[in-house]
Structures are given as C-alpha cells and as structure tokens.
Scaffold this motif. Structure first.
Motif, PDB file in Angstrom:
ATOM      1  N   ILE A   1     -18.293  43.970 -12.230  1.00 47.42           N
ATOM      2  CA  ILE A   1     -17.162  43.506 -11.445  1.00 47.42           C
ATOM      3  C   ILE A   1     -16.589  44.718 -10.724  1.00 47.42           C
ATOM      4  O   ILE A   1     -16.570  45.831 -11.258  1.00 47.42           O
ATOM      5  CB  ILE A   1     -16.086  42.804 -12.296  1.00 47.42           C
ATOM      6  CG1 ILE A   1     -15.716  43.628 -13.536  1.00 47.42           C
ATOM      7  CG2 ILE A   1     -16.528  41.425 -12.697  1.00 47.42           C
ATOM      8  CD1 ILE A   1     -14.616  43.006 -14.360  1.00 47.42           C
ATOM      9  N   VAL A   2     -16.161  44.499  -9.489  1.00 50.93           N
ATOM     10  CA  VAL A   2     -15.724  45.603  -8.622  1.00 50.93           C
ATOM     11  C   VAL A   2     -14.274  45.383  -8.221  1.00 50.93           C
ATOM     12  O   VAL A   2     -13.894  44.282  -7.802  1.00 50.93           O
ATOM     13  CB  VAL A   2     -16.614  45.690  -7.366  1.00 50.93           C
ATOM     14  CG1 VAL A   2     -16.180  46.861  -6.485  1.00 50.93           C
ATOM     15  CG2 VAL A   2     -18.079  45.831  -7.763  1.00 50.93           C
ATOM     16  N   TYR A   3     -13.475  46.432  -8.357  1.00 51.84           N
ATOM     17  CA  TYR A   3     -12.062  46.392  -8.009  1.00 51.84           C
ATOM     18  C   TYR A   3     -11.796  47.327  -6.827  1.00 51.84           C
ATOM     19  O   TYR A   3     -12.345  48.433  -6.764  1.00 51.84           O
ATOM     20  CB  TYR A   3     -11.202  46.849  -9.186  1.00 51.84           C
ATOM     21  CG  TYR A   3     -11.325  46.010 -10.425  1.00 51.84           C
ATOM     22  CD1 TYR A   3     -10.405  44.995 -10.701  1.00 51.84           C
ATOM     23  CD2 TYR A   3     -12.339  46.250 -11.348  1.00 51.84           C
ATOM     24  CE1 TYR A   3     -10.505  44.239 -11.869  1.00 51.84           C
ATOM     25  CE2 TYR A   3     -12.444  45.495 -12.503  1.00 51.84           C
ATOM     26  CZ  TYR A   3     -11.531  44.496 -12.761  1.00 51.84           C
ATOM     27  OH  TYR A   3     -11.642  43.743 -13.909  1.00 51.84           O
ATOM     28  N   VAL A   4     -10.930  46.898  -5.915  1.00 50.86           N
ATOM     29  CA  VAL A   4     -10.537  47.733  -4.783  1.00 50.86           C
ATOM     30  C   VAL A   4      -9.016  47.880  -4.775  1.00 50.86           C
ATOM     31  O   VAL A   4      -8.282  46.990  -5.214  1.00 50.86           O
ATOM     32  CB  VAL A   4     -11.020  47.131  -3.448  1.00 50.86           C
ATOM     33  CG1 VAL A   4     -12.534  47.203  -3.342  1.00 50.86           C
ATOM     34  CG2 VAL A   4     -10.537  45.696  -3.292  1.00 50.86           C
TER      35      VAL A   4
ATOM     36  N   LEU B   1      -9.942  42.384  -7.953  1.00 48.65           N
ATOM     37  CA  LEU B   1     -11.353  42.079  -7.844  1.00 48.65           C
ATOM     38  C   LEU B   1     -11.712  41.795  -6.386  1.00 48.65           C
ATOM     39  O   LEU B   1     -10.913  41.204  -5.646  1.00 48.65           O
ATOM     40  CB  LEU B   1     -11.695  40.861  -8.693  1.00 48.65           C
ATOM     41  CG  LEU B   1     -11.643  41.068 -10.210  1.00 48.65           C
ATOM     42  CD1 LEU B   1     -11.640  39.724 -10.917  1.00 48.65           C
ATOM     43  CD2 LEU B   1     -12.832  41.902 -10.661  1.00 48.65           C
ATOM     44  N   THR B   2     -12.890  42.200  -5.960  1.00 46.15           N
ATOM     45  CA  THR B   2     -13.283  41.977  -4.574  1.00 46.15           C
ATOM     46  C   THR B   2     -13.247  40.496  -4.220  1.00 46.15           C
ATOM     47  O   THR B   2     -12.886  40.130  -3.098  1.00 46.15           O
ATOM     48  CB  THR B   2     -14.689  42.540  -4.316  1.00 46.15           C
ATOM     49  OG1 THR B   2     -15.603  42.019  -5.302  1.00 46.15           O
ATOM     50  CG2 THR B   2     -14.686  44.059  -4.391  1.00 46.15           C
ATOM     51  N   MET B   3     -13.602  39.621  -5.166  1.00 46.58           N
ATOM     52  CA  MET B   3     -13.589  38.190  -4.880  1.00 46.58           C
ATOM     53  C   MET B   3     -12.172  37.665  -4.691  1.00 46.58           C
ATOM     54  O   MET B   3     -11.956  36.635  -4.070  1.00 46.58           O
ATOM     55  CB  MET B   3     -14.323  37.413  -5.979  1.00 46.58           C
ATOM     56  CG  MET B   3     -13.773  37.573  -7.367  1.00 46.58           C
ATOM     57  SD  MET B   3     -14.862  36.824  -8.629  1.00 46.58           S
ATOM     58  CE  MET B   3     -16.184  38.026  -8.750  1.00 46.58           C
ATOM     59  N   GLN B   4     -11.174  38.379  -5.235  1.00 42.61           N
ATOM     60  CA  GLN B   4      -9.773  38.046  -4.974  1.00 42.61           C
ATOM     61  C   GLN B   4      -9.292  38.689  -3.675  1.00 42.61           C
ATOM     62  O   GLN B   4      -8.568  38.080  -2.891  1.00 42.61           O
ATOM     63  CB  GLN B   4      -8.880  38.554  -6.106  1.00 42.61           C
ATOM     64  CG  GLN B   4      -9.000  37.863  -7.436  1.00 42.61           C
ATOM     65  CD  GLN B   4      -8.085  38.519  -8.460  1.00 42.61           C
ATOM     66  OE1 GLN B   4      -8.215  39.709  -8.751  1.00 42.61           O
ATOM     67  NE2 GLN B   4      -7.164  37.748  -8.993  1.00 42.61           N
TER      68      GLN B   4
ATOM     69  N   SER C   1     -16.838  48.007 -13.225  1.00 38.07           N
ATOM     70  CA  SER C   1     -16.894  47.848 -14.684  1.00 38.07           C
ATOM     71  C   SER C   1     -18.097  46.979 -15.023  1.00 38.07           C
ATOM     72  O   SER C   1     -18.246  45.881 -14.482  1.00 38.07           O
ATOM     73  CB  SER C   1     -15.604  47.208 -15.205  1.00 38.07           C
ATOM     74  OG  SER C   1     -15.677  46.999 -16.605  1.00 38.07           O
ATOM     75  N   ALA C   2     -18.954  47.486 -15.894  1.00 36.75           N
ATOM     76  CA  ALA C   2     -20.128  46.719 -16.313  1.00 36.75           C
ATOM     77  C   ALA C   2     -19.721  45.685 -17.357  1.00 36.75           C
ATOM     78  O   ALA C   2     -18.888  45.949 -18.231  1.00 36.75           O
ATOM     79  CB  ALA C   2     -21.183  47.655 -16.898  1.00 36.75           C
ATOM     80  N   LEU C   3     -20.302  44.507 -17.265  1.00 36.46           N
ATOM     81  CA  LEU C   3     -20.037  43.437 -18.214  1.00 36.46           C
ATOM     82  C   LEU C   3     -21.329  43.021 -18.912  1.00 36.46           C
ATOM     83  O   LEU C   3     -22.404  43.032 -18.308  1.00 36.46           O
ATOM     84  CB  LEU C   3     -19.418  42.223 -17.521  1.00 36.46           C
ATOM     85  CG  LEU C   3     -18.015  42.379 -16.951  1.00 36.46           C
ATOM     86  CD1 LEU C   3     -17.569  41.067 -16.310  1.00 36.46           C
ATOM     87  CD2 LEU C   3     -17.023  42.815 -18.016  1.00 36.46           C
TER      88      LEU C   3
ATOM     89  N   ARG D   1     -24.712  34.724  -9.700  1.00 39.42           N
ATOM     90  CA  ARG D   1     -24.171  34.309  -8.404  1.00 39.42           C
ATOM     91  C   ARG D   1     -22.974  35.152  -7.977  1.00 39.42           C
ATOM     92  O   ARG D   1     -22.783  35.411  -6.797  1.00 39.42           O
ATOM     93  CB  ARG D   1     -23.763  32.832  -8.454  1.00 39.42           C
ATOM     94  CG  ARG D   1     -24.902  31.859  -8.598  1.00 39.42           C
ATOM     95  CD  ARG D   1     -24.421  30.426  -8.379  1.00 39.42           C
ATOM     96  NE  ARG D   1     -23.367  30.037  -9.310  1.00 39.42           N
ATOM     97  CZ  ARG D   1     -23.578  29.424 -10.474  1.00 39.42           C
ATOM     98  NH1 ARG D   1     -24.836  29.146 -10.840  1.00 39.42           N
ATOM     99  NH2 ARG D   1     -22.575  29.084 -11.263  1.00 39.42           N
ATOM    100  N   GLU D   2     -22.136  35.539  -8.942  1.00 36.71           N
ATOM    101  CA  GLU D   2     -20.817  36.081  -8.610  1.00 36.71           C
ATOM    102  C   GLU D   2     -20.654  37.587  -8.826  1.00 36.71           C
ATOM    103  O   GLU D   2     -19.810  38.200  -8.197  1.00 36.71           O
ATOM    104  CB  GLU D   2     -19.742  35.355  -9.430  1.00 36.71           C
ATOM    105  CG  GLU D   2     -19.685  33.851  -9.197  1.00 36.71           C
ATOM    106  CD  GLU D   2     -19.283  33.488  -7.788  1.00 36.71           C
ATOM    107  OE1 GLU D   2     -18.683  34.339  -7.108  1.00 36.71           O
ATOM    108  OE2 GLU D   2     -19.591  32.369  -7.352  1.00 36.71           O
ATOM    109  N   LEU D   3     -21.423  38.171  -9.723  1.00 34.48           N
ATOM    110  CA  LEU D   3     -21.236  39.586 -10.039  1.00 34.48           C
ATOM    111  C   LEU D   3     -22.217  40.457  -9.262  1.00 34.48           C
ATOM    112  O   LEU D   3     -23.245  39.988  -8.766  1.00 34.48           O
ATOM    113  CB  LEU D   3     -21.414  39.820 -11.548  1.00 34.48           C
ATOM    114  CG  LEU D   3     -20.484  39.034 -12.464  1.00 34.48           C
ATOM    115  CD1 LEU D   3     -20.695  39.442 -13.920  1.00 34.48           C
ATOM    116  CD2 LEU D   3     -19.017  39.205 -12.078  1.00 34.48           C
TER     117      LEU D   3
END
Length: 298
Positions: free
Chosen positions: A163-166, A243-246, A266-268, A293-295
């Motif tokens: 998951i990627v945060y900006v 999160l980038t998707m947000q 962050s790796a999940l 699909r999402e990560l």
C-alpha cells in the motif's frame, strides 16, 4: 499426550468470554464445573494454561490450545455442513485481524466476494498492521492482514503487495501556512499541524524525517479513523499521508494538493492458519484476488 477437544473448547470459550462466570453461562454449566474442566486440562497437559484474573489471560501454552480449539471447531462445523447437519448448529465463525486502512479500502470487497460463495460468520478485529499478527498467536483470529513476513507456528504467510501513501493537504491549509504561492518547505512543516491516526502512527513522522524535520517538534492532531482522517485533511485541519486510492480522486478534483516528497510504502502479508479448511482456502483466494487488483505488486 492428546489434547482433549472438548476441554480445549472450554478453554477457548473462557478466553473469549473473559471470565469463568460468563463462560459458564455460555456453556450452560456452573462456574465451578468450568473451573474443574480447566484444571483437568492443565493436569493432562502438565502446564498452566490460564491466569485466573478478570479478565482471564492465556499463558503461552494456553494460546496454543486455543488455536487448536478454534481450528477443531471450524473443521467440525464444516464437516457438519458437508453431512447436511448444518441446520443443527450455527454457521462457522472466522476471526480475521485487519488494519484500518485495508478495511476502509480494498479488504471489504474481498470479503463480499467470499461471502457470495461461502456461508460463514466473519468476525473482523481492527488492529494496526504491525499488531494484527499478535491476534493469531492468542487464537483470537485464524487469519490476518499484517506487515510481518514471519508467520507464527501453525500459520502460513503469503505476500499481498504494497500500500502506498502520499503526502497531501487542502489548498486552505497550504494557503494559511505557506501562502497561496509559497513552498511547503521544512520550515513550514516544522510549525504546521499534521494529522496522525493515533499516538503510534509513524507514517507522517517517517515522511517528515525524509524532509529533514524532527517529528517531535511539529504539532499534530489525532483522528483514529481512516475515513475521518481523510475528511480532516480535506477540511484543512492538517496535512496527512493518504492512501493513493484515497488521494488520487481528491487531487484530481482540486480538493487536495500534493506536498511532494517520496511516497511511503508498506508491505502487506496474509497470514492464515494451516488448518485444512475449505472456508479458509476460499477466504484466502478472495483476499489474494482483491489484493492483486488493488495493491501495488511486488
């Protein structure tokens, strides 16, 4: 020494209910009878399994027995369903530990996909992604989304992705602290407020350190909800890591502006009991498909 499944089930219910009295009501027996069953189990195994406090606490051997009991209960319920006896009992229960950001974004669709094909009661337990694996060791969950690649005994670990945060802020926040045309530099970040999820949230701190700012010197607000934290950033309460998707649709609409800097990733991982369960296999398939699909792939 063989673990008595019925006695292990008693320990599981005591651990879940928190007290011998509550477990006795669940089991329709006296608290004294419950206590006797626990003593018998401890005598058989030669180990202390429970600290009789309020609420009770499992010892390390007790956690092992509870994990065994949860797996046995799941297998028994699945066997009953396969034999056409499912109407005589409740649906199987699956305890799942998941971090707040996954729960608020990509994880619920995975559960919906699973539920379309399988009958089970899902018990979600929200924990920080660094803490979810702990619920596996206590027996409180049979599967978890976690940041740890090391699975406890009896569990397997599968990579999900990143998951990627900006770093983002509202135009109003930028205008107040940096001016309409100003740069959000280290000086601004050291005096302007950020928003953390809780006191243990290190996302914003990690990004600040990369900008040469000591996180301890910068003010912060605490908003312990993924959705509300994003709302608070949009409202201008502070800047934050989303999160980038947000963030992407809010950046596209102009509700947010990017602060630059490197994203924080962050790796999940998916840790799941090795119990030979069709439900756990179906759940794992649904989670891996949604993550694909999402990560961000490895």
């Amino acid at each position: 020494m063989r673990v008595d499944p019925s006695l292990a089930e008693t320990l599981r219910i005591v651990a879940e209910q928190g007290t011998l009295e509550a477990a006795a009501r669940r089991l329709h027996m006296t608290a004294s009878a419950v206590s006797q069953r626990l003593r018998l189990l401890e005598q058989q195994l030669g180990q202390r399994l429970l600290v009789r406090a309020k609420p009770v606490r499992l010892t390390a051997p007790g956690e092992v027995v509870v994990r065994f009991a949860r797996g046995q209960a799941l297998l028994e319920q699945e066997a009953s369903a396969a034999l056409g006896l499912d109407a005589q009992g409740e649906l199987p229960r699956l305890g799942i530990a998941v971090n707040s950001d996954s729960l608020a974004t990509w994880f619920l669709p995975a559960l919906a996909d699973f539920a379309r094909e399988h009958d089970a009661q899902l018990e979600l337990q929200r924990e920080d992604q660094d803490e979810t694996a702990r619920l596996l060791t206590t027996g409180a969950a049979l599967a978890a989304v976690t940041s740890s690649p090391a699975a406890p005994p009896g569990y397997r670990c599968l990579p999900l992705g990143h998951i990627v945060y900006v770093a983002v802020a509202s135009p109003a926040w930028r205008d107040r602290w940096a001016g309409p045309m100003g740069d959000v530099d280290a000086g601004v970040l050291a005096r302007a407020p950020r928003i953390d999820y809780d006191p243990h949230d290190d996302l914003q701190s990690a990004w600040l350190r990369r900008q040469g700012v000591d996180p301890a010197l910068a003010p912060r607000h605490l908003v312990p909800s993924t959705h509300e934290l994003a709302d608070a950033v949009v409202a201008g309460l502070g800047w934050g890591m989303l999160l980038t998707m947000q963030a992407e649709p809010l950046l596209a609409s102009g509700d947010l502006v990017a602060l630059g800097g490197e994203p924080v990733t962050s790796a999940l991982y998916w840790q799941v009991a090795r119990t030979p369960s069709t439900l756990l296999e179906g759940l794992t398939e649904a989670v891996l498909a949604a993550a694909g699909r999402e990560l961000v792939r490895w």
